[in-house]
Scaffold this motif. Structure first.
Motif, mmCIF file in Angstrom:
data_model
loop_
_atom_site.group_PDB
_atom_site.id
_atom_site.type_symbol
_atom_site.label_atom_id
_atom_site.label_comp_id
_atom_site.label_asym_id
_atom_site.label_seq_id
_atom_site.Cartn_x
_atom_site.Cartn_y
_atom_site.Cartn_z
ATOM 1 N N MET A 592 0.882 -1.042 0.004
ATOM 2 C CA MET A 592 -0.031 0.068 -0.006
ATOM 3 C C MET A 592 0.818 1.405 -0.008
ATOM 4 S SD MET A 592 -3.127 -0.872 2.283
ATOM 5 C CE MET A 592 -3.815 0.726 2.359
ATOM 6 N N MET A 614 1.087 0.084 -4.404
ATOM 7 C CA MET A 614 -0.096 -0.480 -5.133
ATOM 8 C C MET A 614 -1.176 0.471 -5.542
ATOM 9 S SD MET A 614 -2.556 -3.327 -3.290
ATOM 10 C CE MET A 614 -1.511 -4.718 -3.169
ATOM 11 N N ARG A 615 -1.724 0.543 -6.607
ATOM 12 C CA ARG A 615 -2.850 1.328 -6.701
ATOM 13 C C ARG A 615 -4.088 0.957 -6.809
ATOM 14 N NH1 ARG A 615 -1.703 5.281 -10.657
ATOM 15 N NH2 ARG A 615 -3.966 5.820 -10.075
ATOM 16 N N LYS A 616 -4.376 -0.308 -6.845
ATOM 17 C CA LYS A 616 -5.830 -0.762 -6.776
ATOM 18 C C LYS A 616 -5.743 -2.524 -6.393
ATOM 19 C CE LYS A 616 -8.153 -2.605 -10.061
ATOM 20 N NZ LYS A 616 -9.131 -3.152 -11.141
ATOM 21 N N ASN A 617 -6.675 -2.646 -5.238
ATOM 22 C CA ASN A 617 -7.096 -3.952 -5.066
ATOM 23 C C ASN A 617 -8.295 -4.071 -4.320
ATOM 24 O OD1 ASN A 617 -7.146 -6.589 -4.332
ATOM 25 N ND2 ASN A 617 -5.416 -6.770 -2.969
ATOM 26 N N VAL A 618 -9.510 -4.049 -5.221
ATOM 27 C CA VAL A 618 -10.504 -3.874 -4.699
ATOM 28 C C VAL A 618 -11.642 -4.697 -5.337
ATOM 29 C CG1 VAL A 618 -10.877 -2.234 -6.616
ATOM 30 C CG2 VAL A 618 -12.529 -2.232 -4.687
ATOM 31 N N LEU A 619 -12.550 -5.348 -4.669
ATOM 32 C CA LEU A 619 -13.382 -6.370 -5.268
ATOM 33 C C LEU A 619 -14.707 -5.644 -5.633
ATOM 34 C CD1 LEU A 619 -13.116 -9.448 -3.059
ATOM 35 C CD2 LEU A 619 -12.529 -9.333 -5.338
ATOM 36 N N ALA A 620 -14.777 -5.272 -6.940
ATOM 37 C CA ALA A 620 -15.911 -4.152 -7.262
ATOM 38 C C ALA A 620 -17.428 -4.852 -6.683
ATOM 39 C CB ALA A 620 -16.047 -4.311 -8.762
ATOM 40 N N LYS A 621 -17.834 -5.731 -7.394
ATOM 41 C CA LYS A 621 -19.246 -6.072 -7.132
ATOM 42 C C LYS A 621 -19.311 -6.831 -6.040
ATOM 43 C CE LYS A 621 -23.798 -7.061 -9.442
ATOM 44 N NZ LYS A 621 -24.288 -7.299 -10.858
ATOM 45 N N CYS A 622 -20.311 -6.642 -5.070
ATOM 46 C CA CYS A 622 -20.458 -7.503 -4.010
ATOM 47 C C CYS A 622 -21.928 -7.720 -3.711
ATOM 48 C CB CYS A 622 -19.758 -7.204 -2.926
ATOM 49 S SG CYS A 622 -19.807 -8.238 -1.266
ATOM 50 N N LYS A 630 -16.678 -13.613 -1.658
ATOM 51 C CA LYS A 630 -15.877 -12.436 -1.729
ATOM 52 C C LYS A 630 -14.855 -12.610 -0.242
ATOM 53 C CE LYS A 630 -17.251 -10.205 -4.993
ATOM 54 N NZ LYS A 630 -16.747 -10.057 -6.255
ATOM 55 N N ARG A 631 -15.799 -13.236 0.882
ATOM 56 C CA ARG A 631 -15.071 -13.100 2.102
ATOM 57 C C ARG A 631 -13.813 -14.310 1.966
ATOM 58 N NH1 ARG A 631 -17.498 -14.643 7.641
ATOM 59 N NH2 ARG A 631 -15.619 -16.049 7.900
ATOM 60 N N LEU A 634 -10.993 -12.823 0.519
ATOM 61 C CA LEU A 634 -10.275 -11.831 1.557
ATOM 62 C C LEU A 634 -9.533 -12.638 2.619
ATOM 63 C CD1 LEU A 634 -12.541 -8.859 1.717
ATOM 64 C CD2 LEU A 634 -10.717 -8.943 0.358
ATOM 65 N N GLU A 635 -10.053 -13.746 2.997
ATOM 66 C CA GLU A 635 -9.424 -14.605 4.083
ATOM 67 C C GLU A 635 -8.233 -15.079 3.370
ATOM 68 O OE1 GLU A 635 -11.741 -17.144 6.316
ATOM 69 O OE2 GLU A 635 -13.418 -16.058 6.019
ATOM 70 N N GLN A 637 -6.300 -13.925 1.213
ATOM 71 C CA GLN A 637 -5.174 -12.602 1.051
ATOM 72 C C GLN A 637 -4.868 -12.485 2.388
ATOM 73 O OE1 GLN A 637 -6.861 -9.387 -0.899
ATOM 74 N NE2 GLN A 637 -5.309 -8.047 -0.388
ATOM 75 N N GLU B 274 -2.906 -2.302 -14.187
ATOM 76 C CA GLU B 274 -3.526 -1.749 -12.761
ATOM 77 C C GLU B 274 -3.653 -0.222 -12.585
ATOM 78 O OE1 GLU B 274 -1.488 -3.626 -9.363
ATOM 79 O OE2 GLU B 274 -1.949 -1.789 -8.474
ATOM 80 N N LEU B 456 -10.171 1.969 -3.141
ATOM 81 C CA LEU B 456 -9.206 1.318 -4.281
ATOM 82 C C LEU B 456 -8.262 0.255 -3.631
ATOM 83 C CD1 LEU B 456 -8.196 4.231 -6.566
ATOM 84 C CD2 LEU B 456 -9.119 1.675 -7.217
#
Lengths: 664, 471
Positions: A592, A614-622, A630-631, A634-635, A637, B274, B456
């Motif tokens: 980050m 890091m620029r982006k690490n997002v789960l868009a739709k949930c 999704k969980r 993340l777990e 990760q 990215e 993000l």
């Protein structure tokens, strides 16, 4: 019995002895199958045979020195040493042909996979031979030694128990680096050398060329060479007669006070430490009290015998014979290879050549998962039970947590130790870049022997007046086409050429003095790759030399990573530093925040890379139905993060440590 | 006592026992959520009776290249359906769906409450004839009741409906439309396998407008293959021009077992890298904010007051029903997913009717699981994690550990701390409050991720909290 066998199967056995069916009293009265209960799976057992009742034991008194031959087989890797050993065992009926696995004497998985011998093994064979006009029964001890230079001390001790050696050379490849090294070891031990040109069935075999090489390199008479193919069996019938006729019997006297040479040892869960010994002088009986010349410790011999093929109690070992003893040692550390054992309350001259283990390469071993320290500790303890030549001390690293600093006899030894830890003990380890024992001297007269680069102060209190590093004499044999690149490689590795000649029109022979550090990492791989795999390489220890050494620190966001520190020659610091930071940039994931990766000598930064944030690490739709999935992601990760090693706030993946090992 | 209460939870616990307050030990060292920690939080949420229902209508004309949802592809033939002759596959499915609704019982610790939100998701629900949608709504109403002012949403794809169809749906009570636009560029629509073109999008927007749907949403996908910055900008401005009350912006997720999954690797050409993809996200955040939309959840924007009520039940971890192929319900603290294959789903409905399905027993609700869900879901919203109630439920030591782990990220601006009045607590102030231990518990009311930087990197930040909750 079967559980016992299972317990032993994957562990090791150092030695096994094998009997022949030809002339032995047991063999004549029993079917062969009862003699060889384990030959099918080539596992073996250290328990004395249950059916050895009084009267049916082997009577070693029948074999005075004159009827004994102790010999070894020495060869370059893959020249057919183990196969030849198998054939001799079969030829004497010691093992049944087609039964038992190939490389009978190489018990360890690592030995089989790599085609190398790590531990010494012996086999006792019986053979009837017309000698001086009459048929005579001979007791032959084949002492199989490790071929690699790391174990050259062990080899020299094994050779000290022999009077002769079969020097096996591949008929197509000819003399190789290990052939040279092994020849000189045998030569220095005053052994009778029988050249065996093996694999003559190959289409590319050129025995005459090999004979010429043997003549020019070692001054061996071409007419003495035996031509064999261990694969087809060609020429094998000449081997044992040559052993008996050309190798002298062991010189010891049964009437002298007992002196026996300790060849190796291993730990058996049931019997404790089992030592492999050669009786040089005198006689040993069960119940004797013996004493170690090296440690002064006394023991009572509770069992003595030969291997047959499992341990067979004989109650006695006489001068010139080779066998095992069980004497109540608690750990194999008490059994020093090369030690002289003698009767207590006798005064003897210890046998020459004893040296304590000399550790040439050091590396930190850490559990891959920090919480596994106890498991690794246990695995190392178990493994060192059977490999006392590794030195182990606890150490800790801020990056890797609690671990061990281990000293090894050499690179192969280190590799084998790692492999055995993983294969036999299921340990997962991160090892730090191997280092060699440097010596640093300071202006206040203090000397520091550095086994762990992290322990060397980056900004020492006293001025450094000298640093010294261990060197080796490297022997390299290559097809002459590759001379140019090899000379370049050796120069890059700070090598000093000592010798450069030609074995014959196609092969060049070179000797270099090189810093040990330079060959510790990837030298052999590099050598093989620039010579299309044709180079052979061996080395022996040489003295320390003065050298301009610096400690190279790796810093992540200004924090030094102790486990990544290395000591390098000043001339190489810049290149190594750059390579290291580039590697790290590749193997550390973006995080980050920005990560600055630096290599520094003292406070001077010599290489630097920046890993942007890091620029982006997002789960868009949930959506509702997606929560569980999704969980889990993340777990996962989170778990991934847990496996990382952390320095300051930077997470370092384990691969980064593995990759650093590959930077020279 | 607490332990025994928990083991019988969720099926036996009674609402009136909920006032039990659990005494929470405070220590200074970071502590994971105790496995048997307070049930209060989950009760807080679960004591609400479920008033939301998700209904899955899986039919699509064809599968889009990025889609890994449970869908049933009908083929491209009758785009509008034939009024007189409904597709038997749809009729048959709706039959099972209604049977499932009828066979579902209200869990014993809930009271029967009428539905406040119903969401028809898909698939392409707009392919289902209104007559059949009506059947489903009637069945729901008969089973649970549906509030007169309930939010009833339906997902519709351009090219699958006309004025008449939408009017029919509105007459049934449907009052929110979620329009699956995805992109305004012909080539992008084509490359992701959409069954419609740009013309159909404009038509659809006109239909929605002419029917007078007040509350409607446009769905867009960013980071599509070959998508360029100017294309994304165009999509956003055309969306803004259309003046929907709600916009959903999804960043493309390349899933395994999809056509995209087999063709592309995230971050590699032709997918944007990215950085590019992060820029798309920022652009959406900025343009939509400037156009008066509130960024109320990681991928959701709305005009004031037009949050999707149904989706909000997800973010605040409230229970909800779900019906239909592959749908997941959340009742009694348990998530239950229905079979994703049609045949298995039909068997499931059959078993449900025969009383052979029990989605609640045999599984225990774990406080740690709830805590992780709560954190993951709340941190997706602009409202953030309500630290007061979270602390009450899981212990103030947990709060302290979460604060500790977020401290550097508050300094870096990825995480924002708010007090009761939703005023931001500055990083220095936060640090000094934290060093005084308990002080932080008094002042801190919410933690949220910043927009767009924190959003993000939400995966990183949420998994950091996971490390604290379940080390």
């Amino acid at each position: 019995m079967s559980s016992f066998r299972r317990a032993l199967r994957s562990k090791l056995s150092l030695f096994s002895s094998i009997s022949t069916s030809i002339s032995h009293p047991i063999a004549t009265t029993r079917p062969l199958s009862s003699l060889l209960p384990y030959s099918q799976n080539a596992s073996f057992c250290s328990r004395p045979r249950q059916n050895n009742k009084e009267g049916s034991t082997i009577d070693l008194n029948q074999y005075p020195s004159d009827n004994i031959r102790n010999f070894s087989i020495i060869a370059h890797v893959d020249h057919g040493k183990s196969t030849l050993a198998d054939r001799l065992l079969e030829l004497t009926g010691t093992i049944r042909k087609g039964h038992g696995q190939p490389q009978y004497l190489d018990k360890l998985q690592v030995e089989r996979e790599r085609g190398i011998t790590v531990k010494a093994q012996t086999a006792t064979m019986f053979h009837r031979h017309k000698f001086l006009g009459s048929d005579t029964n001979f007791l032959l001890n084949l002492i199989d030694t490790p071929g690699h230079v790391d174990f050259s001390y062990e080899v020299s001790r094994s050779l000290a128990a022999c009077q002769g050696a079969l020097l096996v050379v591949d008929a197509a490849q000819g003399v190789q680096a290990q052939t040279v090294a092994n020849f000189y070891l045998a030569f220095e031990s005053n052994l009778a050398i029988i050249p065996v040109i093996n694999k003559i069935d190959q289409p590319t075999a050129d025995p005459d060329r090999v004979k010429a090489q043997l003549k020019s390199m070692f001054d061996l008479d071409p007419s003495d060479a035996l031509l064999t193919s261990a694969k087809t069996g060609h020429g094998l019938e000449q081997v044992l007669p040559a052993v008996i006729d050309r190798i002298p019997p062991p010189p010891g006297r049964s009437t002298s006070p007992l002196r026996m040479l300790l060849l190796d040892s291993y730990y058996d869960e049931y019997k404790g430490v089992i030592c492999h010994v050669a009786i040089v002088d005198g006689a040993l009986h069960k119940g004797d009290k013996i004493c170690s010349a090296a440690t002064g410790q006394s023991y009572e011999v509770s069992d003595v015998g030969i291997m047959h093929p499992e341990l067979v109690t004989t109650g006695i070992l006489l001068a010139g014979q080779v066998g095992y003893i069980v004497s109540g040692m608690r750990s194999t550390k008490e059994a020093r290879v090369g030690d002289t054992l003698h009767h207590t309350r006798t005064v003897i001259h210890p046998l020459p050549g004893f040296k304590p283990a000399k550790h040439m390469v050091f590396s930190g071993l850490y559990p891959a998962d920090g919480s596994d320290f106890e498991a690794l500790n246990h695995a190392i303890e178990r493994l060192t039970c059977n490999d006392a030549s590794v030195s182990v001390t606890k150490e800790s690293s801020t990056a890797l947590g609690l671990g061990f600093r281990c000293g090894f006899l050499g690179l192969l030894h280190m590799d084998v130790f790692h492999q055995r830890l993983e294969q036999e003990h299921g340990a997962h380890v991160i090892s730090t870049v191997p280092t060699v024992p440097y010596i640093f001297e300071y202006s206040n007269g203090s000397k520091l022997q550095v086994q762990n680069p992290a322990a060397l102060p980056s900004n020492p209190k006293y001025q450094l007046v000298a640093c010294r590093e261990p060197t080796v004499i490297a022997t390299i044999i290559i097809p002459s086409d590759y001379v140019g690149p090899v000379i370049t490689l050796c120069a890059e590795r700070r090598g000093e050429q000592l010798e450069y000649s030609f074995i014959d029109s196609q092969r060049a022979f070179m000797k270099y003095r090189m810093p040990l550090r330079e060959i510790v990492v990837d030298f052999y791989n590099e050598l093989k790759s620039i010579t299309s795999g044709y180079a052979s390489f061996d080395y022996e220890d040489s003295e320390y030399q003065a050298s301009d050494l610096v400690k190279l620190d790796i810093l992540l966001n200004g924090q030094p990573v102790d486990a990544m520190a290395t000591i390098v020659h000043k001339s190489k610091a810049l290149r190594v530093g750059r390579e290291l930071v580039e590697k790290l940039k590749k193997f550390i994931d973006r995080q980050m925040f920005e990560i600055i990766i630096q290599a520094a000598i003292g406070s001077k930064v010599i290489a630097r890379e920046t890993l942007s944030a890091m620029r982006k690490n997002v789960l868009a739709k949930c959506y509702g139905g997606d929560v569980t999935r999704k969980r889990k992601l993340l777990e996962k990760q989170k778990e991934g993060k847990k496996r990382m090693k952390r320095v300051g706030s930077v997470d370092i993946p384990q691969e980064a440590f593995h990759e650093l090992l590959k930077v020279s | 006592m607490l332990r025994s209460m928990l083991t019988v939870f969720p099926s036996k616990i009674k609402t009136r026992n909920y006032s039990n307050t659990i005494i929470i030990a405070i220590t200074n060292s970071p502590q994971p959520v105790r496995r048997n920690a307070s049930t209060e939080y989950m009760l807080l949420q679960q004591q609400h009776n479920p008033t939301s229902a998700y209904v899955h209508l899986p039919f699509c004309r064809k599968r889009c290249h990025y889609c890994d949802f449970p869908i049933v592809a009908l083929g491209l033939s009758s785009p509008h359906g034939d009024e007189d002759e409904d597709d038997p596959r749809i009729v048959n499915y709706i039959d099972y769906l209604c049977r499932e609704i009828k066979a579902t019982s209200v869990p014993s610790n809930y009271n029967k409450s009428p539905m406040e939100t119903v969401f028809f998701g898909g698939g392409t629900p707009s392919l289902v004839p209104p007559r059949l949608v009506s059947l489903v709504l009637e069945t729901l109403d008969a089973k649970f009741g549906v509030c007169t002012d309930a939010e009833i949403s339906i997902e519709m794809d351009p090219g699958t409906f006309d004025v008449e169809k939408l009017k029919d749906l509105m007459n049934l009570g449907v009052n929110r439309v979620s329009l699956g636009v995805q992109a305004f560029q012909e080539e992008l629509l084509k490359s992701c396998g959409r069954a419609h073109g740009v013309r159909e999008i404009h038509e659809a927007i006109d239909i929605v407008g002419s029917c007078g749907v007040e509350n409607w949403s446009v769905d867009l996908i960013s980071s599509l293959p070959h998508q360029k910055s100017h294309m994304w900008e165009e999509s956003l401005s055309l969306t803004i021009q259309a003046k929907p009350t709600h916009v959903s912006v999804y960043d493309l997720q390349v899933e395994q077992d999809t056509k995209f999954g087999s063709l592309y690797t995230a971050g590699e050409f032709p997918l944007p890298c990215e950085n590019q993809s992060a820029d798309f996200y920022r652009m959406a955040s900025e343009m939509l904010r400037d156009a008066g939309y509130e960024h109320y959840e990681i991928s959701s924007y709305c005009k004031s007051g037009y949050q999707c009520k149904h989706n909000y039940t997800y973010w605040i971890n409230k229970p909800f029903y779900a019906f239909g192929l592959g749908s997941a319900s959340y009742l009694n603290g348990l998530r239950f997913s229905r079979p994703r294959k049609l045949k298995d789903y039909k068997d499931y409905v059959q078993n449900l009717e025969n009383g052979l399905v029990n989605c609640f027993q045999d599984s225990k609700v774990d406080a740690q699981d709830i805590a992780m869900d709560v954190v993951m879901l709340s941190l997706r919203t602009a409202r953030g994690l309500d630290m007061k109630s979270f602390g009450k439920a899981f212990g103030s030591s947990t709060i302290l550990s979460v604060c500790e782990v977020y401290k550097p990220h508050i300094e870096s601006g990825h995480v924002v701390c708010l007090d009761e009045q939703r005023r931001e607590i500055a990083a220095e102030e936060f640090s000094s409050l934290l060093s005084e231990g308990n002080k932080i518990n008094e002042v801190l009311a919410y933690i949220r991720l910043s927009d767009p930087d924190g959003f993000l990197l939400s995966n990183e930040l949420i998994s950091l909290a996971f490390n604290v909750l379940a080390p």
